[in-house]
Enzyme design. Sequence first.
Site, short mmCIF file in Angstrom:
data_model
loop_
_atom_site.label_atom_id
_atom_site.label_comp_id
_atom_site.label_asym_id
_atom_site.label_seq_id
_atom_site.Cartn_x
_atom_site.Cartn_y
_atom_site.Cartn_z
N GLU A 158 169.64 20.63 45.86
CA GLU A 158 168.21 20.68 46.54
C GLU A 158 168.23 21.94 47.08
OE1 GLU A 158 167.22 17.29 48.54
OE2 GLU A 158 166.42 16.06 46.61
N GLN B 183 170.66 7.48 43.69
CA GLN B 183 169.43 7.36 44.56
C GLN B 183 168.29 6.45 44.08
OE1 GLN B 183 167.59 11.35 44.93
NE2 GLN B 183 166.05 10.88 46.37
N TYR C 158 167.59 3.53 46.86
CA TYR C 158 166.89 3.93 47.83
C TYR C 158 165.65 3.24 48.66
CZ TYR C 158 162.27 4.83 45.42
OH TYR C 158 161.10 4.90 44.95
N THR D 193 163.86 19.71 49.94
CA THR D 193 163.73 20.87 48.91
C THR D 193 162.43 21.67 49.05
OG1 THR D 193 164.61 19.06 47.64
CG2 THR D 193 163.87 20.83 46.52
N GLU E 192 162.81 18.12 39.09
CA GLU E 192 161.45 18.85 39.03
C GLU E 192 161.55 19.83 37.87
OE1 GLU E 192 161.92 19.81 43.39
OE2 GLU E 192 159.70 20.21 43.22
N LYS F 142 173.36 10.92 48.41
CA LYS F 142 173.28 12.24 49.23
C LYS F 142 174.17 12.44 50.31
CE LYS F 142 168.11 12.63 48.55
NZ LYS F 142 167.95 14.34 48.28
N HIS G 111 157.16 19.74 46.39
CA HIS G 111 158.28 18.77 46.03
C HIS G 111 157.97 17.54 45.92
CE1 HIS G 111 162.42 17.31 45.55
NE2 HIS G 111 162.12 16.69 46.57
N ARG H 216 155.02 7.65 40.53
CA ARG H 216 153.67 6.96 40.44
C ARG H 216 152.75 8.32 40.08
NH1 ARG H 216 156.64 6.66 44.99
NH2 ARG H 216 155.71 8.69 45.80
N ARG I 253 170.89 11.42 41.42
CA ARG I 253 169.64 10.98 41.22
C ARG I 253 169.67 9.49 40.68
NH1 ARG I 253 166.96 14.11 44.73
NH2 ARG I 253 166.90 16.27 43.95
N ASP J 159 167.78 15.36 57.42
CA ASP J 159 166.86 15.76 56.20
C ASP J 159 165.49 15.46 55.97
OD1 ASP J 159 167.10 17.97 54.21
OD2 ASP J 159 167.47 16.53 52.88
N THR K 254 177.01 18.07 51.38
CA THR K 254 176.02 18.94 51.56
C THR K 254 176.56 20.33 51.91
OG1 THR K 254 174.48 17.22 52.18
CG2 THR K 254 173.78 19.43 53.05
N ASP L 110 171.41 20.35 49.47
CA ASP L 110 171.66 18.86 49.38
C ASP L 110 171.65 17.99 48.29
OD1 ASP L 110 171.36 16.04 50.32
OD2 ASP L 110 169.05 16.23 50.37
N GLU M 171 167.36 24.18 49.85
CA GLU M 171 166.67 23.93 51.39
C GLU M 171 167.10 24.99 52.37
OE1 GLU M 171 166.89 19.91 52.86
OE2 GLU M 171 167.39 19.01 50.78
MN MN Z 1 167.21 16.90 50.58
#
Ligand code: MN
Length: 449
Positions: free
Chosen positions: A213, A254, A258, A374, A388, A267, A148, A157, A251, A141, A271, A247, A215
């Site tokens: 997501e 994740q 991650y 995404t 988002e 994830k 995104h 950040r 969250r 992926d 899918t 996907d 995609e």
């Molecule tokens: Mn994805």
Amino acid sequence: MKNTPINLNATHDPQLRSWVDSANVAGCDFPIQNLPFAAFRPQGSQEAARCGVGIGDQILDIGACLQLFTGDARKAADACTEPHLNALMALGNQAASALRAALSRLLCAGNEEHRAVLTAALIPMSRAELLLPVKIAGYTDFFASVHHATNAGRLFRPDAPLLPNYKYVPVAYNGRANSIRVSGDRVQRPWGQLKAADQAAPVFAPAKRLDYEVELGMYIGTPSKDGEPVDVANAWNHIFGFSLLNDWSARDVQSWEYQPLGPFLAKNFATSVSPWVVTAEALAPFRVAVAARAEGDPAPLPHLFNAADQVGGALNIRIDATLRTARMREANAPAHALSRSNTETLYWSFAQMVTHHSSNGTALDTGDLMGSGTVSGAGQDALGSLLEITRGGAEGMQLAATGERRSFLEDGDEVTFHGRCERDGFVPIGFGVCTGTLLPAVSRETSTP
Ligand code: MN
């Protein structure tokens, strides 16, 4: 003129109509210019799975009319008697193209010659069970939408949303091939390690921040050889076709797991892909220039740059995402529009993804699936995930039909994508839908108090 027609031929002729009347209805996803492939069996039957071609609201069972094909088209038709598209994909795009040309002639309005044989081989889509079209070899992926990447990065950040590698590397992670399932199949809220910001240690519990997501998935047909990177200029020779892809993402799992190796269990629990594989050839009229890089952005490194790819290596595919909650279904309320985005806004082209993936000598296999990442656009109505739309869950979304609110998905929520290609002077084609309804987490003993 932004669009650059590549390899247009008689099968793309906008004047073509089919004697299958439903293929000529305005708004149909499967006119004679599309001819996408799927794996299916008659609903409720024990018959063997096989491959067919979509035309209007029908599936043509290729194996039931093999005698109509010769040469390369016959080889491709024979491959369609398999339960997945892999055998067809492995023959190379030339064979699939020969089959497409033959089908276009056979199904064309005015050609009555083999109509009786073909009609006997048609099965209404409403009476077919559509299956996972491809036996997935590997699943990768990408993260090709700069919108995104920026939106997601900003949550963590605010001052430097994009990491310094983004404009050089088509960033990706390896997912799990056996988590890929066809639209409509089971999607269940996973359990995982969750750690709230104000807690010292994680708990093991059902994920709370479940997301989707939007995609596009790309399937590799012709494999590449170990140790032989694919040149950008040749990448499309390896691309068989595309499906919509969701996907599903946890969250909260994740954000804890991650670092430093990327997404893992957040994830790879599920899918979803749409059952129809729209071939690269069918998409030729919808090839457009790769989105211009912002002023000051670096050029891609030479091995990722090809002038023709920049001019015609992106795809104009609009993807609409909608949500229906259980209450909306009970009230028979219309679906809530989540977003409308377009793959033409991606920062990296599909050829660049293929080339990057193979650039260290890694072989690409028939049946490899690559997700675009995404697909989000610049506008607020083009955000391809709840992460988002609700800014990490901070700004809940109101569903007008029922007054419900959502930050992330609740059990029973149904997320559906629909993909469509339009261009002046051409007949629009579509991808059908990719849908899934979130089931509650399994009940189980936990190791936490
Ligand atoms: Mn994805």
